[in-house]
Design a protein around this motif. Sequence first.
Motif, short mmCIF file in Angstrom:
data_model
loop_
_atom_site.label_atom_id
_atom_site.label_comp_id
_atom_site.label_asym_id
_atom_site.label_seq_id
_atom_site.Cartn_x
_atom_site.Cartn_y
_atom_site.Cartn_z
N ALA A 114 37.09 66.43 39.33
CA ALA A 114 36.21 67.46 38.77
C ALA A 114 34.91 66.85 38.27
O ALA A 114 33.82 67.39 38.52
N VAL A 115 35.01 65.71 37.60
CA VAL A 115 33.80 65.02 37.10
C VAL A 115 32.92 64.61 38.28
O VAL A 115 31.70 64.82 38.26
N LYS A 116 33.51 64.04 39.31
CA LYS A 116 32.73 63.58 40.46
C LYS A 116 32.09 64.75 41.23
O LYS A 116 30.97 64.64 41.71
N LYS A 117 32.79 65.85 41.34
CA LYS A 117 32.22 67.02 42.01
C LYS A 117 31.01 67.55 41.23
O LYS A 117 29.99 67.89 41.81
N ALA A 118 31.14 67.61 39.91
CA ALA A 118 30.03 68.07 39.08
C ALA A 118 28.84 67.12 39.21
O ALA A 118 27.69 67.55 39.37
N TYR A 119 29.11 65.83 39.16
CA TYR A 119 28.05 64.81 39.30
C TYR A 119 27.34 64.95 40.65
O TYR A 119 26.11 64.90 40.73
N THR A 120 28.11 65.17 41.70
CA THR A 120 27.54 65.31 43.04
C THR A 120 26.67 66.57 43.11
O THR A 120 25.55 66.53 43.64
N ALA A 121 27.15 67.67 42.55
CA ALA A 121 26.38 68.93 42.58
C ALA A 121 25.06 68.82 41.84
O ALA A 121 24.02 69.29 42.31
N VAL A 122 25.06 68.19 40.67
CA VAL A 122 23.81 68.08 39.91
C VAL A 122 22.87 67.07 40.55
O VAL A 122 21.65 67.24 40.51
N SER A 123 23.42 66.04 41.18
CA SER A 123 22.57 65.02 41.80
C SER A 123 21.72 65.59 42.93
O SER A 123 20.58 65.18 43.12
N THR A 140 26.80 58.16 55.36
CA THR A 140 26.84 57.16 54.29
C THR A 140 26.59 57.77 52.91
O THR A 140 26.74 57.07 51.90
N LEU A 141 26.26 59.04 52.83
CA LEU A 141 26.11 59.69 51.52
C LEU A 141 27.39 59.54 50.70
O LEU A 141 27.33 59.37 49.49
N LYS A 142 28.52 59.59 51.36
CA LYS A 142 29.81 59.51 50.65
C LYS A 142 30.03 58.16 49.99
O LYS A 142 30.90 58.02 49.14
N ASP A 143 29.20 57.18 50.35
CA ASP A 143 29.34 55.84 49.77
C ASP A 143 28.62 55.67 48.44
O ASP A 143 28.73 54.63 47.80
N ILE A 144 27.89 56.68 48.02
CA ILE A 144 27.16 56.60 46.75
C ILE A 144 28.17 56.66 45.60
O ILE A 144 28.99 57.58 45.54
N PRO A 145 28.15 55.68 44.71
CA PRO A 145 29.14 55.62 43.63
C PRO A 145 29.14 56.89 42.77
O PRO A 145 28.09 57.45 42.45
N GLY A 146 30.33 57.32 42.40
CA GLY A 146 30.49 58.44 41.49
C GLY A 146 30.45 59.81 42.15
O GLY A 146 30.60 60.82 41.47
N THR A 147 30.23 59.85 43.46
CA THR A 147 30.13 61.14 44.14
C THR A 147 31.43 61.50 44.84
O THR A 147 32.25 60.64 45.15
N LEU A 148 31.61 62.79 45.08
CA LEU A 148 32.76 63.29 45.82
C LEU A 148 32.30 64.50 46.62
O LEU A 148 31.92 65.52 46.05
#
Length: 190
Positions: A114-123, A140-148
């Motif tokens: 849930a945290v990673k999805k929120a981080y990805t959405a705001v990013s 390679t977007l999926k390789d960015i740390p903290g994202t899901l």
Amino acid sequence: MSLTLRTRRSRVLAGGTLVAALGTAGVLGTVSANAESPRSRPAASAAPAADASGRDTTTTTHLTTAAAIRAAQAALDAAHRAHQNVSVAVVDRDGRTLVTLRGDGAGPQSYESAVKKAYTAVSWNAPTSALVKRLDSAPTLKDIPGTLFLAGGAPVTAKGAPVAAVGVAGAPSGDQDEMFAKAGVAALGR
């Protein structure tokens, strides 16, 4: 010859120790001098304060803690009404977690997801379901740390700019997670 070499080394080591000791004393003296109370310092003319002009600064809008709690609770309530056990996270514009709620029976992986999805959405200021589609052209977007890159994150905007995001994880499908996340975002419009 080895005696001379040892003597030189001893001198170098002793000299280095002396320099280090003097450096420490200088730092301590500086700290001590700066620790004086304002009353004991003589009045001196103060240097003018630097004031950055408006073109050198920006103003940002942030979601309040109360609003983050309201959004998280609305998302959790929507999941509960659908008989789903989920975790909810709300992050600020910088991706820092403001609030998380783990529903009764939510799986252990759901909290971090849930945290990673929120981080990805705001990013990217986009629902994570839309971002999943971008992986086809930029894997390679999926390789960015903290994202899901899974459906379940929804951005929150104010004045056209992202200010937060709600992430939900734990339902059987990402579409349901995202529906609950959007319910959390919708609660902020009331």
